[in-house]
Design an enzyme around this catalytic site. Sequence first.
Site, PDB file in Angstrom:
ATOM      1  CG  HIS A  24       2.123   7.890  -1.117  1.00 29.60           C
ATOM      2  ND1 HIS A  24       1.729   6.945  -0.206  1.00 29.60           N
ATOM      3  CD2 HIS A  24       3.090   7.313  -1.878  1.00 29.60           C
ATOM      4  CE1 HIS A  24       2.440   5.852  -0.396  1.00 29.60           C
ATOM      5  NE2 HIS A  24       3.269   6.036  -1.409  1.00 29.60           N
TER       6      HIS A  24
ATOM      7  CD  GLU B 163      -0.375   5.384  -2.591  1.00 25.27           C
ATOM      8  OE1 GLU B 163       0.253   5.881  -3.535  1.00 25.27           O
ATOM      9  OE2 GLU B 163       0.025   4.376  -1.969  1.00 25.27           O
TER      10      GLU B 163
END
Length: 322
Positions: free
Chosen positions: A188, A296
């Site tokens: 992330h 991500e």
Amino acid sequence: MDRSKKPSALQSLTSPSLIPQAQVSITDSQVSATLPSRESVEILLHGATVISWKDASGAEKLWLSEGAVLDGSKPVRGGIPVVFPVFGTAPDHAATAKLPQHGFARSSRWEFLGKSTSESSGTKDGGDSSVKLDFGLSPNNLSEEAKKAWPYEFGLIFSVTLGREGLTTSIVVQNVGESVWEFQTLMHTYLKVKDISSILVSGLESASYVDKLTSPISTNMSPSSGNLTITAKTDRVYTPAGGPSDPVTVSDGRKKLYTVARDNLNEVVIWNPWTDAKTMGDFKPVDGYKQMICIEPGTVRGWQKLEAGESWEGGQIITAHY
């Protein structure tokens, strides 16, 4: 004639003690490393979350919320949290239905497994050109609640490699039990930018994507040409047409900032909360969305299945351009 007090040979200039080495610092809460060329990285043991990556000039490349909680009581807002074994929530997937948002990896304390370095042979000053830091997670590290919610035998090795031109993060997932299980994983990554309004994302041309903000969630196809711009809240899962070999590039106008290459990670999530940031208690400042974009890499559309004894590996390479 043999002299009893003859001078000893001069120490070689290539002696390991004279070669600039990466400096690694370990505390109870984090591991940090600095290369001889001054690039640096910091990783919390909580979540094995990368919270800082700076270039040789000291310029920060990752966005970290001023309200991020770093004491291990909750996941970190910013940096590079590790998502495992589920992306988001999956109420229809029985094995992970009881897990919290993004699973338990980012909320658990990892073990530092050690470091390794590589020397540069092509630079004038020599010395270490990269340092690799390894972190491990197993059921022994999980809370009782997490063990009950996901009762499988596994091993994770998350590696962070700091180089002079970029940062690599990779994860090895191992099934060390006797039963088959499935997982999703994602990195992330919050990249720091100056102004989101001038940011262009390329490499997603002709990619199919899932728009998570539509109701019902829709699957679309991005144009065959043109760049993605962020002008509102964005939460999309792209599958680049060329597979993991297709890099994603973040530019500020015509100036290239970052290139994100993927290894065995088919999807790329593009996320920016826009003004919804004000509803997130740990997102500070509330207009911080203007200085970040999440790129991500992950495997999140569907599930990776591991038989007993099998392992899987994937990663990302982020190159910073100057």
